[in-house]
Design a protein around this motif. Structure first.
Motif, PDB file in Angstrom:
ATOM      1  N   LEU A  21       0.829  -1.209   0.000  1.00 51.35           N
ATOM      2  CA  LEU A  21       0.000   0.000   0.000  1.00 51.35           C
ATOM      3  C   LEU A  21       0.861   1.256   0.000  1.00 51.35           C
ATOM      4  O   LEU A  21       0.574   2.237  -0.692  1.00 51.35           O
ATOM      5  N   LYS A  22       1.916   1.209   0.758  1.00 42.91           N
ATOM      6  CA  LYS A  22       2.847   2.337   0.788  1.00 42.91           C
ATOM      7  C   LYS A  22       3.516   2.522  -0.578  1.00 42.91           C
ATOM      8  O   LYS A  22       3.619   3.639  -1.098  1.00 42.91           O
ATOM      9  N   THR A  23       3.925   1.420  -1.167  1.00 40.28           N
ATOM     10  CA  THR A  23       4.615   1.497  -2.452  1.00 40.28           C
ATOM     11  C   THR A  23       3.675   1.958  -3.561  1.00 40.28           C
ATOM     12  O   THR A  23       4.079   2.706  -4.454  1.00 40.28           O
ATOM     13  N   ALA A  24       2.416   1.532  -3.492  1.00 35.12           N
ATOM     14  CA  ALA A  24       1.451   1.971  -4.504  1.00 35.12           C
ATOM     15  C   ALA A  24       1.327   3.490  -4.497  1.00 35.12           C
ATOM     16  O   ALA A  24       1.231   4.129  -5.548  1.00 35.12           O
ATOM     17  N   LYS A  25       1.343   4.077  -3.304  1.00 37.48           N
ATOM     18  CA  LYS A  25       1.262   5.538  -3.209  1.00 37.48           C
ATOM     19  C   LYS A  25       2.577   6.198  -3.618  1.00 37.48           C
ATOM     20  O   LYS A  25       2.591   7.214  -4.310  1.00 37.48           O
ATOM     21  N   ARG A  26       3.675   5.596  -3.183  1.00 37.13           N
ATOM     22  CA  ARG A  26       4.980   6.197  -3.488  1.00 37.13           C
ATOM     23  C   ARG A  26       5.323   6.134  -4.974  1.00 37.13           C
ATOM     24  O   ARG A  26       6.129   6.924  -5.459  1.00 37.13           O
ATOM     25  N   LEU A  27       4.749   5.181  -5.689  1.00 37.44           N
ATOM     26  CA  LEU A  27       5.056   5.079  -7.123  1.00 37.44           C
ATOM     27  C   LEU A  27       4.459   6.242  -7.921  1.00 37.44           C
ATOM     28  O   LEU A  27       4.922   6.550  -9.018  1.00 37.44           O
ATOM     29  N   LEU A  28       3.430   6.890  -7.368  1.00 40.25           N
ATOM     30  CA  LEU A  28       2.870   8.059  -8.051  1.00 40.25           C
ATOM     31  C   LEU A  28       3.947   9.141  -8.141  1.00 40.25           C
ATOM     32  O   LEU A  28       4.640   9.430  -7.158  1.00 40.25           O
ATOM     33  N   GLY A  29       4.079   9.711  -9.322  1.00 38.35           N
ATOM     34  CA  GLY A  29       5.089  10.749  -9.515  1.00 38.35           C
ATOM     35  C   GLY A  29       6.453  10.218  -9.939  1.00 38.35           C
ATOM     36  O   GLY A  29       7.356  11.000 -10.227  1.00 38.35           O
ATOM     37  N   LYS A  30       6.600   8.893  -9.982  1.00 37.13           N
ATOM     38  CA  LYS A  30       7.843   8.296 -10.465  1.00 37.13           C
ATOM     39  C   LYS A  30       7.726   8.034 -11.971  1.00 37.13           C
ATOM     40  O   LYS A  30       6.649   8.142 -12.538  1.00 37.13           O
ATOM     41  N   THR A 174      -9.269   5.731  -3.549  1.00 34.11           N
ATOM     42  CA  THR A 174     -10.611   5.244  -3.861  1.00 34.11           C
ATOM     43  C   THR A 174     -10.612   3.716  -3.884  1.00 34.11           C
ATOM     44  O   THR A 174      -9.582   3.087  -3.693  1.00 34.11           O
ATOM     45  N   THR A 175     -11.779   3.163  -4.163  1.00 30.04           N
ATOM     46  CA  THR A 175     -11.853   1.714  -4.372  1.00 30.04           C
ATOM     47  C   THR A 175     -11.342   1.376  -5.771  1.00 30.04           C
ATOM     48  O   THR A 175     -11.268   2.239  -6.644  1.00 30.04           O
ATOM     49  N   ALA A 182     -13.936  -8.111  -3.071  1.00 30.86           N
ATOM     50  CA  ALA A 182     -13.138  -7.176  -2.271  1.00 30.86           C
ATOM     51  C   ALA A 182     -13.251  -5.752  -2.819  1.00 30.86           C
ATOM     52  O   ALA A 182     -12.292  -4.982  -2.808  1.00 30.86           O
ATOM     53  N   VAL A 183     -14.470  -5.441  -3.279  1.00 26.84           N
ATOM     54  CA  VAL A 183     -14.679  -4.142  -3.920  1.00 26.84           C
ATOM     55  C   VAL A 183     -14.588  -2.972  -2.945  1.00 26.84           C
ATOM     56  O   VAL A 183     -14.426  -1.826  -3.351  1.00 26.84           O
ATOM     57  N   GLU A 184     -14.681  -3.273  -1.654  1.00 25.56           N
ATOM     58  CA  GLU A 184     -14.712  -2.188  -0.685  1.00 25.56           C
ATOM     59  C   GLU A 184     -13.326  -1.680  -0.286  1.00 25.56           C
ATOM     60  O   GLU A 184     -13.206  -0.633   0.339  1.00 25.56           O
ATOM     61  N   LEU A 185     -12.292  -2.423  -0.619  1.00 24.76           N
ATOM     62  CA  LEU A 185     -10.958  -2.013  -0.178  1.00 24.76           C
ATOM     63  C   LEU A 185     -10.504  -0.734  -0.888  1.00 24.76           C
ATOM     64  O   LEU A 185     -10.515  -0.679  -2.115  1.00 24.76           O
ATOM     65  N   PRO A 186     -10.112   0.277  -0.149  1.00 24.19           N
ATOM     66  CA  PRO A 186      -9.697   1.553  -0.760  1.00 24.19           C
ATOM     67  C   PRO A 186      -8.232   1.513  -1.192  1.00 24.19           C
ATOM     68  O   PRO A 186      -7.386   2.220  -0.648  1.00 24.19           O
TER      69      PRO A 186
END
Length: 203
Positions: A21-30, A174-175, A182-186
């Motif tokens: 989850l952390k990496t998914a966010k950190r990859l933005l902007g790379k 978002t989802t 597992a549609v509810e996982l943000p």
DNA sequence: ACTGCGATGTCCT
DNA sequence: GGACATCGCAGTT
């Protein structure tokens, strides 16, 4: 205008060992970089989703290792590319330690360099905003197919380069899109207001 | 603008 | 045999 490929710094291996989850966010902007037929294709990552074997029934690896998903169980910093709907490829970055399946789906990039080649790969009818907005579109624009499944991100052909660390207020959570469990996982993340996101209004 | 659906390979049950 | 981490086209409002 040219992009300074030679000045770009590859993300180190430990970047990918972090929680998905952390990496998914950190990859933005790379920057995702792919050398294709001698040209560099570069895109700024603007949209990602996280998938994890635990507590995520939509993850391909939720039921354990198979021939198809084995790359997800391998070491982080590799590409997991899968084929779906009889015609599309989607590309993920493997995260976390070996033998634990976790990956970030690359859902959209903003084209930065090699745009002409991307347009050639995608076809003549598509504008800049449609070149790589969507996981299968991204793969098509960057020439990613089954041959790239398992490729590591530490060579000269395919890698991810450091870029901006996006502040949390610039990231929308978002989802996820296109799944039926597992549609509810943000666990979907994208850059606020970015024009190259696949579907900005969901979630 | 939105809605429905066909394409079509591979994996899994 | 069914489902699928999708996309693009055609039809409608």
């Amino acid at each position: 205008m040219d992009f300074a490929i030679e000045k770009m710094e590859k993300l180190p291996a430990d970047f990918y060992y972090q929680p998905v989850l952390k990496t998914a966010k950190r990859l933005l902007g790379k920057y995702f970089v792919r050398r294709y037929n001698g040209k560099y294709l570069v895109g700024k990552i603007v949209e990602t989703e996280a998938y994890h074997q635990d507590n995520d029934s939509s993850c391909h690896a939720h039921r354990g290792k198979t021939k198809r998903n084995e790359v997800m169980f391998g070491p982080p910093g590799h590409l997991y590319v899968y084929f779906t709907y009889g015609m599309h490829y989607c590309s993920n970055v493997v995260c976390e330690e070996e033998n634990r399946a976790a990956a970030v789906l690359l859902r959209a990039v903003e084209p930065v360099a090699g745009v002409e080649m991307m347009q050639h790969l995608r076809g003549p009818k598509f504008g800049l905003k449609q070149l790589a907005a969507g996981p299968a579109r991204f793969c098509q624009a960057f020439g990613i197919g089954k041959a790239e499944n398992g490729a590591d991100l530490f060579g000269e052909e395919i890698f991810i380069a450091a870029g901006r660390d996006e502040p949390s207020e610039e990231i929308v959570t978002t989802t996820r899109i296109g799944i039926s469990s597992a549609v509810e996982l943000p666990w979907r993340f994208y850059l606020k207001g970015n024009e190259f996101v696949s579907k900005p209004n969901r979630g």
